[in-house]
Scaffold this motif. Structure first.
Motif, PDB file in Angstrom:
ATOM      1  N   GLU A 109       0.392   7.362 -55.908  1.00 59.15           N
ATOM      2  CA  GLU A 109      -0.975   7.065 -56.350  1.00 59.15           C
ATOM      3  C   GLU A 109      -1.002   5.734 -57.095  1.00 59.15           C
ATOM      4  N   ALA A 110      -0.009   5.477 -57.938  1.00 65.85           N
ATOM      5  CA  ALA A 110       0.050   4.234 -58.712  1.00 65.85           C
ATOM      6  C   ALA A 110       0.284   3.008 -57.825  1.00 65.85           C
ATOM      7  N   ILE A 111       0.943   3.189 -56.691  1.00 62.74           N
ATOM      8  CA  ILE A 111       1.132   2.070 -55.759  1.00 62.74           C
ATOM      9  C   ILE A 111      -0.221   1.484 -55.381  1.00 62.74           C
ATOM     10  N   LYS A 112      -1.209   2.332 -55.221  1.00 65.45           N
ATOM     11  CA  LYS A 112      -2.552   1.862 -54.858  1.00 65.45           C
ATOM     12  C   LYS A 112      -3.178   1.043 -55.986  1.00 65.45           C
ATOM     13  N   ARG A 113      -2.768   1.245 -57.212  1.00 60.02           N
ATOM     14  CA  ARG A 113      -3.345   0.550 -58.372  1.00 60.02           C
ATOM     15  C   ARG A 113      -2.683  -0.792 -58.637  1.00 60.02           C
ATOM     16  N   GLY A 114      -1.493  -0.998 -58.111  1.00 57.86           N
ATOM     17  CA  GLY A 114      -0.857  -2.305 -58.236  1.00 57.86           C
ATOM     18  C   GLY A 114       0.247  -2.375 -59.274  1.00 57.86           C
ATOM     19  N   ALA A 115       0.697  -3.599 -59.515  1.00 54.92           N
ATOM     20  CA  ALA A 115       1.870  -3.863 -60.347  1.00 54.92           C
ATOM     21  C   ALA A 115       1.669  -3.528 -61.824  1.00 54.92           C
ATOM     22  N   ASP A 116       0.446  -3.458 -62.282  1.00 53.56           N
ATOM     23  CA  ASP A 116       0.183  -3.203 -63.695  1.00 53.56           C
ATOM     24  C   ASP A 116      -0.137  -1.734 -63.980  1.00 53.56           C
ATOM     25  N   ALA A 117       0.310  -0.856 -63.090  1.00 51.61           N
ATOM     26  CA  ALA A 117      -0.003   0.570 -63.236  1.00 51.61           C
ATOM     27  C   ALA A 117       1.145   1.348 -63.887  1.00 51.61           C
ATOM     28  N   GLY A 118       1.853   0.708 -64.822  1.00 52.64           N
ATOM     29  CA  GLY A 118       2.883   1.403 -65.585  1.00 52.64           C
ATOM     30  C   GLY A 118       4.256   1.438 -64.945  1.00 52.64           C
ATOM     31  N   TRP A 119       4.540   0.501 -64.094  1.00 52.86           N
ATOM     32  CA  TRP A 119       5.829   0.442 -63.396  1.00 52.86           C
ATOM     33  C   TRP A 119       6.924  -0.163 -64.270  1.00 52.86           C
TER      34      TRP A 119
ATOM     35  N   ASP B  96      10.197  -2.484 -60.312  1.00 57.06           N
ATOM     36  CA  ASP B  96       9.192  -1.954 -59.390  1.00 57.06           C
ATOM     37  C   ASP B  96       7.938  -2.834 -59.378  1.00 57.06           C
ATOM     38  N   ALA B  97       7.524  -3.300 -60.548  1.00 51.36           N
ATOM     39  CA  ALA B  97       6.354  -4.187 -60.623  1.00 51.36           C
ATOM     40  C   ALA B  97       6.609  -5.480 -59.850  1.00 51.36           C
ATOM     41  N   ALA B  98       7.837  -5.991 -59.925  1.00 47.78           N
ATOM     42  CA  ALA B  98       8.173  -7.216 -59.181  1.00 47.78           C
ATOM     43  C   ALA B  98       8.071  -6.974 -57.680  1.00 47.78           C
ATOM     44  N   LEU B  99       8.494  -5.814 -57.206  1.00 47.40           N
ATOM     45  CA  LEU B  99       8.353  -5.485 -55.783  1.00 47.40           C
ATOM     46  C   LEU B  99       6.893  -5.494 -55.356  1.00 47.40           C
ATOM     47  N   ILE B 100       6.053  -4.882 -56.175  1.00 55.68           N
ATOM     48  CA  ILE B 100       4.632  -4.799 -55.840  1.00 55.68           C
ATOM     49  C   ILE B 100       3.990  -6.182 -55.903  1.00 55.68           C
TER      50      ILE B 100
END
Length: 189
Positions: free
Chosen positions: A105-115, A119-123
Motif C-alpha cells: 500500500e505504501a508503494i503507491k504513496r511513494g518514497a516519503d511514505a515511511g520507508w 527502500d526510499a532510494a529505490l522508489i
C-alpha cells in the motif's frame, strides 16, 4: 484496468500453432503457469521467446537486487504506469518475496511514505526513471550508499523491463487471470 476487454485476445491452447505452443511450453512448469500475458504474447511467438529470456533475467537470481527490493521497483512501475494487471500479479509475488500488505500500500504513496533510506532510494530512482528516463546524481548517490554498482544497474534494468511490460499490458488490454482482484485505485485506468 485501462481496457475492459482485450484488444488482442489470449490464445487457448487449442487455437495455437506449433510455434505458439512451443513458445509457451517452458511456462507450463513455472510457478505461475501460462498466464494471460503469455497467452496474448503468443500471437508473436518469437517475440515471446525473447521476452521470456530477458524477463527471466530480471526475475532471477542473476538480478542482484534481493527479491523484496526488486518487487518494490516492479510494483512502483506498475502503479505509475497504471497497469492493473502488472500491479495485481506482482502484489502476490511481492507478498511471497517478503513485502507486507502495508508496504505494498505504501508503494503507491511513494518514497516519503515511511520507508527506510534504501527502500526510499529505490522508489525515488523508479519515479525518476518513469518521469525523465534518468536517475539524478543525488538519487544515484543515495542508491550507491545502499546497493552495489550491479544492483544499481539492476534497478534500471528492472524499471525498463516493467515499463515495457506495463505498456504491453495496457495497450493490448490483457485482462486479469481467473481469481484475481484489481486494486481499487487502478480501476478506470
Amino acid at each position: 484496468m485501462r481496457l475492459s476487454k482485450p484488444r488482442i485476445p489470449p490464445l487457448a491452447d487449442a487455437d495455437m500453432t506449433a510455434d505458439q505452443l512451443a513458445a509457451v511450453e517452458p511456462l507450463r512448469s513455472g510457478k505461475l503457469g501460462v498466464l494471460n500475458i503469455f497467452r496474448t504474447l503468443a500471437h508473436a511467438p518469437k517475440a515471446l521467446d525473447r521476452f521470456n529470456t530477458w524477463g527471466g533475467y530480471v526475475l532471477s537470481r542473476r538480478n542482484d537486487l534481493p527479491a523484496r527490493e526488486r518487487e518494490i521497483v516492479i510494483l512502483r512501475v506498475g502503479y505509475l504506469c497504471k497497469s492493473g494487471y502488472e500491479f495485481t500479479q506482482h502484489t502476490r509475488i511481492g507478498l511471497d518475496s517478503g513485502l507486507t500488505a502495508a508496504e505494498i500500500e505504501a508503494i503507491k504513496r511513494g518514497a516519503d511514505a515511511g520507508w527506510s533510506a534504501g527502500d526510499a532510494a529505490l522508489i525515488r530512482a523508479t519515479d525518476e526513471l518513469h518521469k525523465d528516463h534518468f536517475i539524478s546524481d543525488a538519487t544515484w548517490a543515495e542508491l550507491g550508499r545502499h546497493f552495489t554498482t550491479k544492483q544499481c544497474m539492476d534497478v534500471v534494468f528492472t524499471t525498463g523491463q516493467y515499463t515495457q511490460v506495463s505498456m504491453i499490458l495496457n495497450s493490448f488490454g490483457v485482462q486479469l487471470d481467473a481469481g484475481q482482484t484489481l486494486d481499487p485505485e487502478l480501476k478506470g485506468y
